[in-house]
Design an enzyme around this catalytic site. Structure first.
Site, mmCIF file in Angstrom:
data_model
loop_
_atom_site.group_PDB
_atom_site.id
_atom_site.type_symbol
_atom_site.label_atom_id
_atom_site.label_comp_id
_atom_site.label_asym_id
_atom_site.label_seq_id
_atom_site.Cartn_x
_atom_site.Cartn_y
_atom_site.Cartn_z
ATOM 1 N N TYR A 27 0.830 -1.216 0.000
ATOM 2 C CA TYR A 27 0.000 0.000 0.000
ATOM 3 C C TYR A 27 0.862 1.262 0.000
ATOM 4 C CZ TYR A 27 -3.676 3.225 1.645
ATOM 5 O OH TYR A 27 -4.565 4.275 1.783
ATOM 6 N N LYS A 67 1.177 4.267 -2.835
ATOM 7 C CA LYS A 67 0.884 5.678 -2.547
ATOM 8 C C LYS A 67 2.119 6.550 -2.780
ATOM 9 C CE LYS A 67 -3.442 5.074 -1.475
ATOM 10 N NZ LYS A 67 -4.497 5.605 -2.330
HETATM 11 P P1 NDP Z 1 -13.249 2.614 1.216
HETATM 12 O O1 NDP Z 1 -12.753 1.224 1.386
HETATM 13 O O2 NDP Z 1 -14.236 3.155 2.183
HETATM 14 O O3 NDP Z 1 -13.815 2.808 -0.281
HETATM 15 C C1 NDP Z 1 -13.039 2.402 -1.376
HETATM 16 C C2 NDP Z 1 -13.712 2.806 -2.662
HETATM 17 O O4 NDP Z 1 -12.891 2.375 -3.762
HETATM 18 C C3 NDP Z 1 -15.070 2.172 -2.851
HETATM 19 O O5 NDP Z 1 -15.919 3.097 -3.486
HETATM 20 C C4 NDP Z 1 -14.776 0.988 -3.791
HETATM 21 O O6 NDP Z 1 -15.866 0.624 -4.612
HETATM 22 C C5 NDP Z 1 -13.685 1.593 -4.657
HETATM 23 N N1 NDP Z 1 -12.858 0.584 -5.319
HETATM 24 C C6 NDP Z 1 -12.098 -0.374 -4.728
HETATM 25 N N2 NDP Z 1 -11.479 -1.104 -5.664
HETATM 26 C C7 NDP Z 1 -11.850 -0.613 -6.862
HETATM 27 C C8 NDP Z 1 -11.552 -0.944 -8.205
HETATM 28 N N3 NDP Z 1 -10.728 -1.955 -8.534
HETATM 29 N N4 NDP Z 1 -12.114 -0.216 -9.201
HETATM 30 C C9 NDP Z 1 -12.951 0.801 -8.900
HETATM 31 N N5 NDP Z 1 -13.270 1.169 -7.656
HETATM 32 C C10 NDP Z 1 -12.737 0.458 -6.650
HETATM 33 O O7 NDP Z 1 -11.920 3.513 1.188
HETATM 34 P P2 NDP Z 1 -11.642 4.999 1.735
HETATM 35 O O8 NDP Z 1 -12.779 5.883 1.427
HETATM 36 O O9 NDP Z 1 -11.137 4.900 3.110
HETATM 37 O O10 NDP Z 1 -10.389 5.381 0.817
HETATM 38 C C11 NDP Z 1 -10.514 6.146 -0.374
HETATM 39 C C12 NDP Z 1 -9.111 6.519 -0.834
HETATM 40 O O11 NDP Z 1 -8.455 7.252 0.200
HETATM 41 C C13 NDP Z 1 -8.237 5.307 -1.134
HETATM 42 O O12 NDP Z 1 -7.396 5.584 -2.233
HETATM 43 C C14 NDP Z 1 -7.420 5.175 0.141
HETATM 44 O O13 NDP Z 1 -6.200 4.524 -0.100
HETATM 45 C C15 NDP Z 1 -7.222 6.639 0.498
HETATM 46 N N6 NDP Z 1 -6.881 6.857 1.905
HETATM 47 C C16 NDP Z 1 -7.735 6.487 2.929
HETATM 48 C C17 NDP Z 1 -7.388 6.726 4.238
HETATM 49 C C18 NDP Z 1 -8.282 6.391 5.385
HETATM 50 O O14 NDP Z 1 -7.851 6.590 6.535
HETATM 51 N N7 NDP Z 1 -9.498 5.894 5.161
HETATM 52 C C19 NDP Z 1 -6.099 7.331 4.572
HETATM 53 C C20 NDP Z 1 -5.289 7.683 3.457
HETATM 54 C C21 NDP Z 1 -5.683 7.446 2.178
HETATM 55 P P3 NDP Z 1 -16.970 -0.499 -4.100
HETATM 56 O O15 NDP Z 1 -17.683 0.137 -2.942
HETATM 57 O O16 NDP Z 1 -17.868 -0.712 -5.242
HETATM 58 O O17 NDP Z 1 -16.180 -1.693 -3.707
#
Ligand code: NDP
Length: 247
Positions: free
Chosen positions: A155, A159
């Site tokens: 991961y 990033k």
């Molecule tokens: P969630 O797990 O809550 O949501 C992830 C989202 O990504 C969902 O909408 C999911 O769709 C979608 N997704 C996953 N795989 C795919 C794929 N192969 N193609 C298209 N869509 C996909 O994650 P967060 O909201 O927590 O994270 C969002 C972003 O922020 C990510 O990039 C994460 O790395 C980054 N981030 C998050 C942090 C945190 O503390 N939460 C901290 C730092 C960065 P579906 O629902 O249909 O599966």
């Protein structure tokens, strides 16, 4: 007039968490919003119906799926100008484990979704944005791409890669007025971080200078700034939004 009225935005992974907050914020700021989901259609369609956005299934790690998605958005009746002004590469996954237990597929799936996904999406929209002579690309990174983190070799590498991708895309596309930036969140309350125990969360909170974790809306507001004309001279940057954690 709202800040983003007349703009077309495409957000990956908008069905939940940070992506959902970004979708809601860009729509509230006046943009016509398209967003993707991968495996949660019910949630995505409910969000879309509530705010008048457009939910489309796509796997960002798959080149054919990305091509179909971009074609659909550019030909969609809700997009008569056939353009995309704002791309937010938000979709991301984790497959956390210590390196000795990390399988090749744990590595590949995280790199393919988080890093290759942003490459495929940005590449697919480069030509249309070049013809428009305008565009904003915003990549959602993470502070662990800067600091590293035990148990997240895959991961944090994805990033860190996004930061280099952001700077290189920004330099390559600046002459066409395409601005490319990265937002690096710290710890945000979403499904992704829900697995952490209360005890771990308490310890984490005490190490954050602001003394708390963040809500997805606090990332969405920074994305909305970068997507707006207020950020017309900001490109190639990584904006850390972590309550002071990594400083
Ligand atoms: P969630 O797990 O809550 O949501 C992830 C989202 O990504 C969902 O909408 C999911 O769709 C979608 N997704 C996953 N795989 C795919 C794929 N192969 N193609 C298209 N869509 C996909 O994650 P967060 O909201 O927590 O994270 C969002 C972003 O922020 C990510 O990039 C994460 O790395 C980054 N981030 C998050 C942090 C945190 O503390 N939460 C901290 C730092 C960065 P579906 O629902 O249909 O599966």
């Amino acid at each position: 007039m709202s800040k983003l009225s007349g703009k077309i935005a495409l957000v990956t992974g908008g069905s939940r968490g940070i992506g959902e907050a970004i979708v809601r914020r860009l729509a509230a700021d006046g943009a016509t919003v398209f967003f993707t989901f991968n495996s949660s259609p019910d949630k995505a369609h409910a969000v879309a119906a509530e705010i008048g956005a457009n939910a489309l299934q796509a796997d960002v790690a798959n080149a054919d799926s990305v091509q179909n998605l971009v074609k659909t958005v550019l030909e969609h009746p809700a997009n008569p100008a056939k353009r995309v002004d704002i791309l937010v590469n938000n979709a991301g996954i984790t497959k956390d484990t210590l390196v000795l237990r990390m399988s090749e597929s744990d590595w590949d799936s995280v790199i393919d979704t988080n890093l290759k996904g942003a490459f495929l999406m940005s590449k697919a929209l480069t030509k249309p944005m070049m013809s428009q002579r305008a565009g904003k690309i915003i990549n959602i990174g993470s502070i662990v791409g800067i600091t590293g983190n035990a148990g997240q070799v895959n991961y944090s590498a994805s990033k860190a890669g996004l930061i280099g991708l952001t700077k290189s895309f920004a330099k390559e596309l600046a002459s066409r007025n395409i601005l490319v930036n990265c937002v690096a969140p710290g710890y945000i309350d979403t499904d992704m971080t829900a697995k952490i125990s209360d005890e771990q969360k308490k310890a984490l909170q005490s190490s954050i200078p602001l003394g708390r974790t963040a809500q997805p809306t606090e990332i969405a507001s920074v994305v909305a700034f970068l997507a707006s004309d207020d950020a017309s001279y900001v490109t190639a940057q990584t904006i850390v939004v972590d309550g002071g954690l990594a400083s």
